[in-house]
Design a protein around this motif. Structure first.
Motif, PDB file in Angstrom:
ATOM      1  N   PRO A  16       9.738   5.030   6.434  1.00 22.03           N
ATOM      2  CA  PRO A  16       9.009   3.920   5.794  1.00 22.03           C
ATOM      3  C   PRO A  16       9.842   2.654   5.642  1.00 22.03           C
ATOM      4  O   PRO A  16       9.284   1.582   5.381  1.00 22.03           O
ATOM      5  CB  PRO A  16       8.645   4.497   4.413  1.00 22.03           C
ATOM      6  N   ARG A  17      11.149   2.772   5.791  1.00 19.24           N
ATOM      7  CA  ARG A  17      12.042   1.624   5.613  1.00 19.24           C
ATOM      8  C   ARG A  17      12.407   0.948   6.939  1.00 19.24           C
ATOM      9  O   ARG A  17      13.183  -0.009   6.950  1.00 19.24           O
ATOM     10  CB  ARG A  17      13.343   2.087   4.932  1.00 19.24           C
ATOM     11  N   LYS A  18      11.844   1.448   8.052  1.00 23.57           N
ATOM     12  CA  LYS A  18      12.287   0.975   9.357  1.00 23.57           C
ATOM     13  C   LYS A  18      11.101   0.559  10.212  1.00 23.57           C
ATOM     14  O   LYS A  18       9.962   0.969   9.975  1.00 23.57           O
ATOM     15  CB  LYS A  18      13.062   2.085  10.087  1.00 23.57           C
ATOM     16  N   GLY A  19      11.380  -0.261  11.237  1.00 18.71           N
ATOM     17  CA  GLY A  19      10.377  -0.606  12.220  1.00 18.71           C
ATOM     18  C   GLY A  19      10.177   0.542  13.187  1.00 18.71           C
ATOM     19  O   GLY A  19      10.987   1.476  13.266  1.00 18.71           O
ATOM     20  N   LEU A  20       9.106   0.467  13.970  1.00 19.12           N
ATOM     21  CA  LEU A  20       8.715   1.561  14.846  1.00 19.12           C
ATOM     22  C   LEU A  20       9.813   1.938  15.837  1.00 19.12           C
ATOM     23  O   LEU A  20      10.051   3.118  16.101  1.00 19.12           O
ATOM     24  CB  LEU A  20       7.433   1.187  15.606  1.00 19.12           C
ATOM     25  N   LEU A  21      10.504   0.952  16.384  1.00 18.54           N
ATOM     26  CA  LEU A  21      11.500   1.213  17.416  1.00 18.54           C
ATOM     27  C   LEU A  21      12.933   1.043  16.917  1.00 18.54           C
ATOM     28  O   LEU A  21      13.874   1.070  17.710  1.00 18.54           O
ATOM     29  CB  LEU A  21      11.254   0.288  18.617  1.00 18.54           C
ATOM     30  N   ASP A  22      13.108   0.879  15.605  1.00 20.05           N
ATOM     31  CA  ASP A  22      14.454   0.685  15.058  1.00 20.05           C
ATOM     32  C   ASP A  22      15.293   1.950  15.206  1.00 20.05           C
ATOM     33  O   ASP A  22      14.815   3.066  15.005  1.00 20.05           O
ATOM     34  CB  ASP A  22      14.387   0.324  13.570  1.00 20.05           C
ATOM     35  N   ARG A  23      16.557   1.758  15.538  1.00 19.50           N
ATOM     36  CA  ARG A  23      17.504   2.866  15.586  1.00 19.50           C
ATOM     37  C   ARG A  23      18.113   3.081  14.203  1.00 19.50           C
ATOM     38  O   ARG A  23      18.024   2.220  13.332  1.00 19.50           O
ATOM     39  CB  ARG A  23      18.607   2.587  16.609  1.00 19.50           C
ATOM     40  N   GLU A  24      18.774   4.211  14.042  1.00 15.80           N
ATOM     41  CA  GLU A  24      19.444   4.492  12.775  1.00 15.80           C
ATOM     42  C   GLU A  24      20.634   3.565  12.614  1.00 15.80           C
ATOM     43  O   GLU A  24      21.482   3.457  13.493  1.00 15.80           O
ATOM     44  CB  GLU A  24      19.908   5.951  12.731  1.00 15.80           C
ATOM     45  N   THR A  25      20.696   2.880  11.469  1.00 15.41           N
ATOM     46  CA  THR A  25      21.791   1.960  11.194  1.00 15.41           C
ATOM     47  C   THR A  25      22.877   2.664  10.393  1.00 15.41           C
ATOM     48  O   THR A  25      22.711   3.799   9.930  1.00 15.41           O
ATOM     49  CB  THR A  25      21.277   0.758  10.384  1.00 15.41           C
ATOM     50  N   GLU A  26      23.974   1.967  10.203  1.00 17.48           N
ATOM     51  CA  GLU A  26      25.046   2.512   9.377  1.00 17.48           C
ATOM     52  C   GLU A  26      24.555   2.738   7.939  1.00 17.48           C
ATOM     53  O   GLU A  26      24.917   3.727   7.295  1.00 17.48           O
ATOM     54  CB  GLU A  26      26.240   1.559   9.374  1.00 17.48           C
ATOM     55  N   HIS A  27      23.706   1.814   7.462  1.00 18.52           N
ATOM     56  CA  HIS A  27      23.144   1.977   6.120  1.00 18.52           C
ATOM     57  C   HIS A  27      22.279   3.228   6.051  1.00 18.52           C
ATOM     58  O   HIS A  27      22.364   3.992   5.073  1.00 18.52           O
ATOM     59  CB  HIS A  27      22.318   0.749   5.733  1.00 18.52           C
ATOM     60  N   ASP A  28      21.451   3.450   7.053  1.00 18.46           N
ATOM     61  CA  ASP A  28      20.626   4.657   7.087  1.00 18.46           C
ATOM     62  C   ASP A  28      21.510   5.899   7.037  1.00 18.46           C
ATOM     63  O   ASP A  28      21.219   6.862   6.311  1.00 18.46           O
ATOM     64  CB  ASP A  28      19.779   4.705   8.365  1.00 18.46           C
ATOM     65  N   HIS A  29      22.577   5.872   7.825  1.00 21.79           N
ATOM     66  CA  HIS A  29      23.493   7.016   7.870  1.00 21.79           C
ATOM     67  C   HIS A  29      24.098   7.279   6.492  1.00 21.79           C
ATOM     68  O   HIS A  29      24.219   8.430   6.067  1.00 21.79           O
ATOM     69  CB  HIS A  29      24.592   6.742   8.902  1.00 21.79           C
ATOM     70  N   GLU A  30      24.446   6.202   5.795  1.00 19.17           N
ATOM     71  CA  GLU A  30      25.025   6.343   4.459  1.00 19.17           C
ATOM     72  C   GLU A  30      24.004   6.913   3.474  1.00 19.17           C
ATOM     73  O   GLU A  30      24.335   7.782   2.646  1.00 19.17           O
ATOM     74  CB  GLU A  30      25.524   4.990   3.954  1.00 19.17           C
ATOM     75  N   VAL A  31      22.758   6.437   3.551  1.00 15.87           N
ATOM     76  CA  VAL A  31      21.710   6.917   2.654  1.00 15.87           C
ATOM     77  C   VAL A  31      21.459   8.407   2.889  1.00 15.87           C
ATOM     78  O   VAL A  31      21.324   9.193   1.931  1.00 15.87           O
ATOM     79  CB  VAL A  31      20.405   6.114   2.852  1.00 15.87           C
TER      80      VAL A  31
END
Length: 265
Positions: free
Chosen positions: A104-119
């Motif tokens: 729900p926090r990302k766009g359809l084609l967005d990759r995993e970011t460093e922030h996502d990895h931390e969360v």
């Protein structure tokens, strides 16, 4: 912190009224247990809060806004769900399962970011499952899988957590681990529970449903009286203090169990 409110909610399934006139508030930071016999409407009520069943009367509100007025994405940003039955492909790793909570926090084609990895890492840390990040989800025990599913919900970074029978099918140690976790998360939490002793021991308040209606709500030890438990569940009950934890506890037995103690109904 997030507030959840059901205001005069009625829900039909086909021609039948399954939930009728339920009004209930879950205040910010509260853990509220929803209890009642099978078929009392607990799961149906929860589904109205996560946009599966639309009420035919009344409304379910998150921070004063109808959940049905929110987009699906916005609703998922505000509340996270752990349902009874979750089927996942065996190929997913634990990290991948928890990362699904970021959708729900990302766009359809967005990759995993460093922030996502931390969360994701913090969510796994919170449920004490970071050690299993690279493991296949399918190889975990039932209790471990449930903790991972809670981590997925935490990864949504929502202020409200809704769970339907989170201890179902877990062994006794895993049940306590999950309940201890929910107690210490600090999130606004509404959880359906079968075990009345769990509700007494771990919830700030309980809401009791019977026949699709809310029949009582309040502090567990004040609401789950022997008389109410007998009327709603058809069993005998005794309220006392747990000799190990010092918290209130409830013991139940068949209505035909004899002899009955003086403080049982």
């Amino acid at each position: 912190m997030t507030r959840l409110e059901f205001r005069d909610v009625g829900i039909d399934l086909g021609p039948a009224r399954i939930v009728s006139g339920v009004s209930l508030r879950v205040e910010p930071g509260e853990v509220v247990g929803l209890v009642g016999p099978n078929g009392s409407g607990k799961s149906t009520l929860l589904r109205s809060a996560y946009r599966v069943l639309r009420p035919v009367t009344g409304v379910a509100l998150i921070d004063g806004e109808s959940v049905w007025a929110l987009s699906a994405r916005e609703a998922a940003r505000r509340r996270a769900i752990v349902t009874q039955h979750t089927v996942l492909d065996a190929v997913f790793s634990v990290h991948e399962v928890v990362a699904m909570g970021r959708t729900p926090r990302k766009g359809l084609l967005d990759r995993e970011t460093e922030h996502d990895h931390e969360v994701v890492g913090k969510a796994l840390d919170a449920v004490h499952m970071k050690w299993a990040a690279d493991r296949s989800f399918a190889t975990l025990s039932g209790g471990e899988q449930q903790r991972v599913l809670i981590a997925r919900a935490l990864a949504q970074e929502a202020g409200l957590l809704i769970l339907d029978e989170p201890t179902n099918h877990l062994d006794v140690r895993a049940q306590f681990e999950v309940l201890d976790l929910l107690r210490h998360l600090g999130l606004t939490t509404l959880t359906a529970l079968h075990d009345l002793d769990h509700a007494v021991s771990y919830c700030d308040r309980v809401a009791v449903m019977a026949g699709g209606e809310l029949v009582a709500a309040g502090v567990p030890a004040e609401v789950l009286t022997p008389a109410l438990v007998h009327d709603v569940f058809g069993v005998r009950a005794v309220l006392d203090t747990h000799p190990i934890t010092g918290r209130p506890r409830i013991a139940v037995a068949s209505a035909g169990s004899w002899p009955a103690p003086d403080n049982a109904v």
